[in-house]
Enzyme design. Structure first.
Site, PDB file in Angstrom:
ATOM      1  N   ARG A 103      64.185  42.614 114.930  1.00  0.00           N
ATOM      2  CA  ARG A 103      65.780  41.894 114.357  1.00  0.00           C
ATOM      3  C   ARG A 103      64.832  40.875 113.318  1.00  0.00           C
ATOM      4  O   ARG A 103      64.360  39.959 113.488  1.00  0.00           O
ATOM      5  CB  ARG A 103      66.335  40.755 115.843  1.00  0.00           C
ATOM      6  CG  ARG A 103      67.275  39.570 114.770  1.00  0.00           C
ATOM      7  CD  ARG A 103      67.681  38.616 115.517  1.00  0.00           C
ATOM      8  NE  ARG A 103      68.635  39.467 116.381  1.00  0.00           N
ATOM      9  CZ  ARG A 103      69.787  38.327 117.133  1.00  0.00           C
ATOM     10  NH1 ARG A 103      70.408  37.215 116.985  1.00  0.00           N
ATOM     11  NH2 ARG A 103      71.136  39.021 117.470  1.00  0.00           N
ATOM     12  N   HIS A 130      74.427  45.223 113.375  1.00  0.00           N
ATOM     13  CA  HIS A 130      74.202  45.044 114.515  1.00  0.00           C
ATOM     14  C   HIS A 130      74.773  46.225 115.821  1.00  0.00           C
ATOM     15  O   HIS A 130      75.547  45.887 116.233  1.00  0.00           O
ATOM     16  CB  HIS A 130      75.123  43.704 114.764  1.00  0.00           C
ATOM     17  CG  HIS A 130      74.565  42.809 116.143  1.00  0.00           C
ATOM     18  ND1 HIS A 130      73.300  43.563 117.013  1.00  0.00           N
ATOM     19  CD2 HIS A 130      74.331  41.724 116.171  1.00  0.00           C
ATOM     20  CE1 HIS A 130      72.822  42.870 117.607  1.00  0.00           C
ATOM     21  NE2 HIS A 130      73.590  41.253 117.635  1.00  0.00           N
ATOM     22  N   GLN A 133      75.305  45.615 119.281  1.00  0.00           N
ATOM     23  CA  GLN A 133      76.483  44.651 119.931  1.00  0.00           C
ATOM     24  C   GLN A 133      76.686  45.982 119.868  1.00  0.00           C
ATOM     25  O   GLN A 133      78.618  45.849 121.019  1.00  0.00           O
ATOM     26  CB  GLN A 133      76.569  43.750 119.189  1.00  0.00           C
ATOM     27  CG  GLN A 133      77.468  42.938 119.533  1.00  0.00           C
ATOM     28  CD  GLN A 133      77.773  41.977 120.486  1.00  0.00           C
ATOM     29  OE1 GLN A 133      76.920  41.094 119.984  1.00  0.00           O
ATOM     30  NE2 GLN A 133      78.057  41.787 121.354  1.00  0.00           N
ATOM     31  N   ASP A 221      84.342  37.347 114.243  1.00  0.00           N
ATOM     32  CA  ASP A 221      82.903  36.589 114.589  1.00  0.00           C
ATOM     33  C   ASP A 221      82.349  35.717 113.448  1.00  0.00           C
ATOM     34  O   ASP A 221      83.714  35.229 112.599  1.00  0.00           O
ATOM     35  CB  ASP A 221      81.660  37.632 113.507  1.00  0.00           C
ATOM     36  CG  ASP A 221      79.838  37.761 113.952  1.00  0.00           C
ATOM     37  OD1 ASP A 221      80.373  36.388 114.685  1.00  0.00           O
ATOM     38  OD2 ASP A 221      79.221  38.223 113.157  1.00  0.00           O
ATOM     39  N   CYS A 261      81.559  38.593 119.923  1.00  0.00           N
ATOM     40  CA  CYS A 261      79.456  39.125 120.321  1.00  0.00           C
ATOM     41  C   CYS A 261      78.854  38.114 120.250  1.00  0.00           C
ATOM     42  O   CYS A 261      78.203  38.051 121.024  1.00  0.00           O
ATOM     43  CB  CYS A 261      78.729  39.876 119.021  1.00  0.00           C
ATOM     44  SG  CYS A 261      79.265  38.663 117.274  1.00  0.00           S
ATOM     45  N   ARG A 289      75.369  43.634 127.309  1.00  0.00           N
ATOM     46  CA  ARG A 289      74.837  43.851 126.271  1.00  0.00           C
ATOM     47  C   ARG A 289      73.281  44.056 127.357  1.00  0.00           C
ATOM     48  O   ARG A 289      72.333  45.756 126.539  1.00  0.00           O
ATOM     49  CB  ARG A 289      73.888  42.669 125.258  1.00  0.00           C
ATOM     50  CG  ARG A 289      74.796  41.965 124.404  1.00  0.00           C
ATOM     51  CD  ARG A 289      74.984  42.773 123.095  1.00  0.00           C
ATOM     52  NE  ARG A 289      73.903  43.475 122.595  1.00  0.00           N
ATOM     53  CZ  ARG A 289      73.234  42.411 121.628  1.00  0.00           C
ATOM     54  NH1 ARG A 289      73.797  41.071 121.142  1.00  0.00           N
ATOM     55  NH2 ARG A 289      71.915  42.720 121.125  1.00  0.00           N
TER      56      ARG A 289
HETATM   57  N1  NVA Z   1      76.823  38.100 112.324  1.00  0.00           N
HETATM   58  C1  NVA Z   1      76.267  37.146 112.928  1.00  0.00           C
HETATM   59  C2  NVA Z   1      76.147  37.653 114.019  1.00  0.00           C
HETATM   60  C3  NVA Z   1      75.253  37.259 115.328  1.00  0.00           C
HETATM   61  C4  NVA Z   1      74.599  37.909 116.624  1.00  0.00           C
HETATM   62  C5  NVA Z   1      74.748  37.119 112.528  1.00  0.00           C
HETATM   63  O1  NVA Z   1      73.969  37.868 111.654  1.00  0.00           O
HETATM   64  O2  NVA Z   1      74.200  35.763 112.537  1.00  0.00           O
HETATM   65  N1   CP Z   2      75.127  38.087 119.967  1.00  0.00           N
HETATM   66  C1   CP Z   2      74.188  38.188 119.708  1.00  0.00           C
HETATM   67  O1   CP Z   2      73.625  39.363 118.732  1.00  0.00           O
HETATM   68  O2   CP Z   2      73.524  36.961 120.254  1.00  0.00           O
HETATM   69  P1   CP Z   2      71.865  36.535 120.238  1.00  0.00           P
HETATM   70  O3   CP Z   2      72.511  36.286 118.518  1.00  0.00           O
HETATM   71  O4   CP Z   2      71.957  35.565 120.877  1.00  0.00           O
HETATM   72  O5   CP Z   2      71.557  37.368 119.962  1.00  0.00           O
END
Ligand code: NVA
Ligand code: CP
Length: 302
Positions: A103, A130, A133, A221, A261, A289
């Site tokens: 990540r 992502h 997800q 989101d 998500c 997930r």
């Molecule tokens: N769009 C959000 C998703 C978090 C799971 C982010 O990138 O922070």
């Molecule tokens: N939805 C998701 O990816 O959550 P986290 O940021 O907690 O991993």
């Protein structure tokens, strides 16, 4: 001859059949029809350069349940955080572990990791995508509305962010209808959008009501993703009118479900009565997930 390694950096890394197979495997893993320890003795390195609750826990627990092991690596205590290159990291980890989940911010970093690693690389979220997800989201849609996704309509309301692009990639491969409502200046990545629009019914509008009309799934989101914290105030202004509330849900199909998500900001992108209401499937989605990623892990590392 050794089998070429496979990555899951983006949804289109798998074709339609491959994605449907992953979803079917996720279903079987969830109900215990597939068990045993297919990843016994295998290890997954998990590189986190951004925060996480769901992704970290579901990958780590998923590896344990499959008989394997997961290692958590953060910038604070690994050499990547001190500037060791992606290329060297990829080569070193390839000598120890059987797969890498990462990540991070720049999507190119994950592509580089996949290029230089001789083991499978899984994208656990970048600024652009992502994919894990959206696999859990698709599993949830199948559970609620049936296995065939083609013919369904999904409404995306809000930022054209990494989740929006992942939905677009899913529509590109699986052929469901996708309506995205994004404020001007917050459209999804143009290349990803154009590629999907060439083969699937994917459209962007400025009007959340229009996007929700008759939709089977309504999803959104946060307005400011990780790394955009300083833009939060400006985004609150830009996204006025894009809150998924009961009025907007009322435009969707009578049996429509709501997905997010998580983490969520109640009162911003979604009202509390929607996310905590009868149409919401967000906790089922979060649980999925685990199952969807176990399917990906078995497929790539097994
Ligand atoms: N769009 C959000 C998703 C978090 C799971 C982010 O990138 O922070
Ligand atoms: N939805 C998701 O990816 O959550 P986290 O940021 O907690 O991993």
């Amino acid at each position: 001859m050794t089998k070429a390694k496979r990555d899951f950096v983006a949804v289109p890394d798998f074709d339609r059949d491959g994605l449907m197979h992953l979803l079917e495997r996720a279903r079987r893993l969830k109900i215990g029809e597939e068990g045993g320890a297919p990843l016994a003795g295998k290890s997954l390195a998990m590189i986190f350069r951004k925060s996480s609750t769901r992704t970290r826990v579901s990958f780590e627990v998923g590896m344990t349940q499959l008989g394997g092991h997961a290692l958590f690596l953060s910038d604070r205590d690994s050499q990547m955080g001190r500037g060791e290159s992606v290329r060297d990291t990829a080569k070193v980890l390839s000598g120890y572990v059987d797969g890498i989940m990462i990540r991070t911010f720049a999507h190119a970093e994950v592509e580089d990791l996949a290029r230089y690693a001789s083991i499978p690389v899984i994208n656990g979220l970048t600024d652009l995508l992502h994919p894990c997800q959206v696999m859990a989201d698709l599993q949830t849609v199948q559970e609620e509305l049936g296995p065939e996704l083609k013919g369904r309509t999904v409404a995306w309301i809000g930022d054209g962010n990494n989740m929006a692009t992942s939905w677009i990639n899913a529509a590109y491969r699986l052929g469901f209808r996708l309506r995205l409502a994004c404020p001007e200046g917050y459209d999804p990545d143009a290349d990803i959008l154009d590629r999907a629009r060439a083969v699937a019914d994917v459209a962007v509008t400025r009007d959340p009501t229009e996007a929700c009309e008759g939709a089977d799934v309504v999803t959104t989101d946060v307005w400011a993703s990780m790394g955009q914290e300083e833009e939060a105030r400006a985004r609150t202004v830009a996204f006025a009118g894009f809150t998924v509330d009961s009025e907007l849900m009322g435009r969707a199909a009578p049996e429509a479900i709501f997905l997010h998500c998580l983490p969520a900001h109640r009162g911003e992108e979604v009202s509390a009565d929607v996310i905590d209401g009868p149409r919401s499937r967000v906790f089922q989605e979060a649980e999925n997930r685990l199952h969807a990623q176990k399917a990906i892990l078995v497929e790539l590392l097994g």
